[in-house]
Scaffold this active site. Structure first.
Site, PDB file in Angstrom:
ATOM      1  N   TRP A 123       0.837  -1.208   0.000  1.00 15.91           N
ATOM      2  CA  TRP A 123       0.000   0.000   0.000  1.00 15.91           C
ATOM      3  C   TRP A 123       0.866   1.251   0.000  1.00 15.91           C
ATOM      4  O   TRP A 123       0.537   2.235  -0.670  1.00 15.91           O
ATOM      5  CB  TRP A 123      -0.972  -0.008   1.171  1.00 15.91           C
ATOM      6  CG  TRP A 123      -1.971  -1.124   1.089  1.00 15.91           C
ATOM      7  CD1 TRP A 123      -2.160  -2.121   2.000  1.00 15.91           C
ATOM      8  CD2 TRP A 123      -2.916  -1.362   0.042  1.00 15.91           C
ATOM      9  NE1 TRP A 123      -3.156  -2.969   1.574  1.00 15.91           N
ATOM     10  CE2 TRP A 123      -3.638  -2.524   0.385  1.00 15.91           C
ATOM     11  CE3 TRP A 123      -3.218  -0.711  -1.163  1.00 15.91           C
ATOM     12  CZ2 TRP A 123      -4.650  -3.054  -0.426  1.00 15.91           C
ATOM     13  CZ3 TRP A 123      -4.231  -1.226  -1.970  1.00 15.91           C
ATOM     14  CH2 TRP A 123      -4.924  -2.388  -1.593  1.00 15.91           C
ATOM     15  N   ASP A 164      -1.401   6.690   6.327  1.00 15.80           N
ATOM     16  CA  ASP A 164      -2.505   5.797   5.973  1.00 15.80           C
ATOM     17  C   ASP A 164      -2.700   4.860   7.164  1.00 15.80           C
ATOM     18  O   ASP A 164      -1.831   4.047   7.469  1.00 15.80           O
ATOM     19  CB  ASP A 164      -2.109   4.999   4.715  1.00 15.80           C
ATOM     20  CG  ASP A 164      -3.130   3.932   4.328  1.00 15.80           C
ATOM     21  OD1 ASP A 164      -4.128   3.744   5.060  1.00 15.80           O
ATOM     22  OD2 ASP A 164      -2.919   3.274   3.281  1.00 15.80           O
ATOM     23  N   LYS A 183     -11.753  -1.736   6.905  1.00 19.02           N
ATOM     24  CA  LYS A 183     -10.915  -2.643   7.682  1.00 19.02           C
ATOM     25  C   LYS A 183     -11.388  -2.720   9.131  1.00 19.02           C
ATOM     26  O   LYS A 183     -11.456  -3.782   9.715  1.00 19.02           O
ATOM     27  CB  LYS A 183      -9.452  -2.202   7.639  1.00 19.02           C
ATOM     28  CG  LYS A 183      -8.905  -1.960   6.234  1.00 19.02           C
ATOM     29  CD  LYS A 183      -8.804  -3.235   5.405  1.00 19.02           C
ATOM     30  CE  LYS A 183      -8.728  -2.970   3.914  1.00 19.02           C
ATOM     31  NZ  LYS A 183      -7.494  -2.377   3.435  1.00 19.02           N
TER      32      LYS A 183
HETATM   33  C1  LIG Z   1      -7.023  -1.881   2.138  1.00 19.25           C
HETATM   34  C2  LIG Z   1      -5.999  -0.830   2.212  1.00 19.25           C
HETATM   35  C3  LIG Z   1      -5.879   0.157   1.231  1.00 19.25           C
HETATM   36  C4  LIG Z   1      -6.758   0.204  -0.015  1.00 19.25           C
HETATM   37  O1  LIG Z   1      -8.054   0.536   0.317  1.00 19.25           O
HETATM   38  P1  LIG Z   1      -9.153   0.765  -0.807  1.00 19.25           P
HETATM   39  O2  LIG Z   1     -10.278   1.375  -0.017  1.00 19.25           O
HETATM   40  O3  LIG Z   1      -9.491  -0.560  -1.389  1.00 19.25           O
HETATM   41  O4  LIG Z   1      -8.603   1.696  -1.813  1.00 19.25           O
HETATM   42  C5  LIG Z   1      -4.919   1.125   1.394  1.00 19.25           C
HETATM   43  N1  LIG Z   1      -4.108   1.130   2.464  1.00 19.25           N
HETATM   44  C6  LIG Z   1      -4.182   0.185   3.417  1.00 19.25           C
HETATM   45  C7  LIG Z   1      -3.261   0.241   4.576  1.00 19.25           C
HETATM   46  C8  LIG Z   1      -5.125  -0.816   3.327  1.00 19.25           C
HETATM   47  O5  LIG Z   1      -5.203  -1.756   4.283  1.00 19.25           O
END
Ligand SMILES: *Cc1c(COP(=O)(O)O)cnc(C)c1O
Length: 358
Positions: A101, A171, A195
Site C-alpha cells: 500500500w 494511511d 478494515k
Molecule cells: C485496504 C488498504 C488500502 C486500499 O483501500 P481501498 O479502499 O481498497 O482503496 C490502502 N491502504 C491500506 C493500509 C489498506 O489496508
C-alpha cells in the site's frame, strides 16, 4: 442464523450489535418512515447522523479543533493521488515504503512530482519497519508519508518516524481506532473504513486546517480538492450516506466499550493469544520481526505450501473464514480487528493446536 469467525483483511468483521441495530432500523429510521439509504443527505435527520458521527470520532480520538474531519469516497486508493495533488506545493515528497500500500501510494505520487523512497523494507519482503530516526528527509519535502499498519505484511510503526519537522501523512486504514493516537503528530491521517470501522466506500480524512488550501496542482479535479469537502462539511455532493451512518454506530460502540484505551488493551490481549501460540508452535510461524508486529493483521506460515493450503481448507470447513494469506504473499493471515472477539482468536488457536497435533 449462524455467524462464522471472519478473519478477512477487509471488508472485515463488524460488531454484531451494530449490524443488529442497523437491521432493526432498516425500514424505519427513528420514526422517519424510511431507511437511511433512502433519505436526503440534506435532511435534518441525516444532518444529525453525520454531525453526531463526526463528534463521536472527535471525542474518541481527541481531535483538536484545528483539525478538519472529512468523510469522503473513493477508498484509500483515491487518497494516493489526492494527497500529492493537494500537498505537493514544492512537488517534493518523501515516502517510507513498508509494503504494497505504501508502494502504491509512492508510485502514484511519482505521477505528480518528485517523490522519493527515503526508506524501504523491500529487501526482506517487508517483514520489518526500517529505522526511521534519522532519514535523509529533503529540506524542501512537502511531507513525509507512511502506511502506519501494513495490512498485507502484518507490521506496524510502533514509533513514528522523525520527519525533521516536515508534515507527517499516514494511511491508518488497518489500524484506525485500534488504539489511542496523538493526532497532533500528524498533518493528515486517513483510512478506508472497511478494515476496522464500517462498510467499504467511505474514507475518513483528518487533516490540520492550515494544510487545507485552494493551492492545488493544476488540473486537480474539484472532487479531489480537500478545501471543497472541508468547506461543505463533507456534503459538497451526495456522500456515502449509509456507510457514514454505520461508521457512526461503530463509533458509539467503541465509546460504549470504553474508548481507545480499552480497545488497545483488548487488542493487545487478543493478539498475544495468537502470537504466543505462534512462538511456541513447531508447525506454525509468524513471518514478521517481533518488535514490529501488528495487533490487527497476523500473517503466518507452516513453511510448506501444501500444508498451508490444507490448513486453510480445513479451517474454512470448521468455520474459520478468510485465513488465506494475501495473493502476493501466500501462507495464512488472521486479521483480528476491533470487532473480532477474543473467543474467536482462542478458538482459532485451539484449532491450530489440534491441526498441529494431528
Ligand atoms: C485496504 C488498504 C488500502 C486500499 O483501500 P481501498 O479502499 O481498497 O482503496 C490502502 N491502504 C491500506 C493500509 C489498506 O489496508
Amino acid at each position: 442464523m449462524s455467524r462464522v469467525y471472519n478473519f478477512s483483511a477487509g471488508p472485515a468483521v463488524l460488531p454484531e450489535e451494530v449490524l443488529k441495530e442497523a437491521a432493526d432500523e432498516m425500514l424505519d429510521y427513528e420514526g422517519s418512515g424510511m431507511s437511511v439509504m433512502e433519505m436526503s443527505h440534506r435532511s435534518k435527520v441525516y444532518d444529525n447522523i453525520i454531525k453526531t458521527a463526526e463528534q463521536d470520532l472527535r471525542d474518541l480520538m481527541n481531535i483538536p479543533d484545528d483539525y478538519e474531519v472529512m468523510f469522503l469516497q473513493g477508498g484509500a486508493s483515491t487518497q494516493f493521488a489526492m494527497i500529492p495533488m493537494n500537498l505537493m506545493k514544492n512537488k517534493v515528497a518523501d515516502y517510507i515504503v513498508t509494503g504494497q500500500w505504501a508502494k502504491k501510494a509512492y508510485q502514484e505520487a511519482c505521477i505528480y512530482g518528485d517523490a522519493k523512497a527515503v526508506a524501504s523494507s523491500a529487501d526482506k519482503t517487508f517483514s520489518y519497519i526500517p529505522d526511521c530516526s534519522d532519514l535523509p528527509i529533503r529540506d524542501n519535502a512537502d511531507y513525509v508519508y507512511i502506511c502506519e499498519n501494513n495490512t498485507i505484511y502484518g507490521t506496524k510503526f510502533k514509533k513514528l518516524p522523525n520527519t525533521k519537522g516536515k508534515t507527517l501523512v499516514a494511511d491508518v486504514s488497518s489500524c484506525f481506532l485500534s488504539e489511542p493516537v496523538d493526532v497532533t503528530q500528524y498533518g493528515l491521517i486517513y483510512g478506508g473504513v472497511q478494515k476496522n470501522i464500517g462498510p467499504a466506500g467511505v474514507v475518513i480524512v483528518i487533516m490540520r486546517k492550515d494544510l487545507i488550501t485552494e493551492d492545488t496542482l493544476p488540473g486537480t479535479p474539484t472532487m479531489l480538492k480537500y478545501k471543497i469537502h472541508a468547506d461543505a462539511k463533507s456534503l459538497y455532493n451526495t456522500p456515502p450516506a449509509y456507510g457514514i451512518y454505520i461508521c457512526g454506530k461503530v463509533f458509539k460502540w467503541i465509546k460504549k466499550m470504553g474508548g481507545l484505551e480499552v480497545m488497545k488493551q483488548r487488542n493487545e490481549e487478543k493478539a498475544k493469544v495468537l502470537y504466543d501460540f505462534l512462538d511456541s508452535s513447531e508447525m506454525f510461524h509468524g513471518t514478521v520481526v517481533k518488535e514490529d508486529r501488528s495487533l490487527m493483521n497476523v500473517p503466518f506460515v507452516t513453511g510448506n505450501e501444501e500444508l498451508d493450503a490444507r490448513f486453510v481448507k480445513e479451517a474454512d470447513a470448521a468455520g474459520f473464514k478468510n485465513l488465506k494469506g494475501h495473493r502476493t504473499v501466500g501462507g495464512m493471515r488472521a486479521s483480528i480487528y476491533n470487532a473480532m472477539p477474543r473467543e474467536g482468536v482462542e478458538a482459532l488457536v485451539e484449532f491450530m493446536r489440534k491441526f498441529e497435533n494431528k
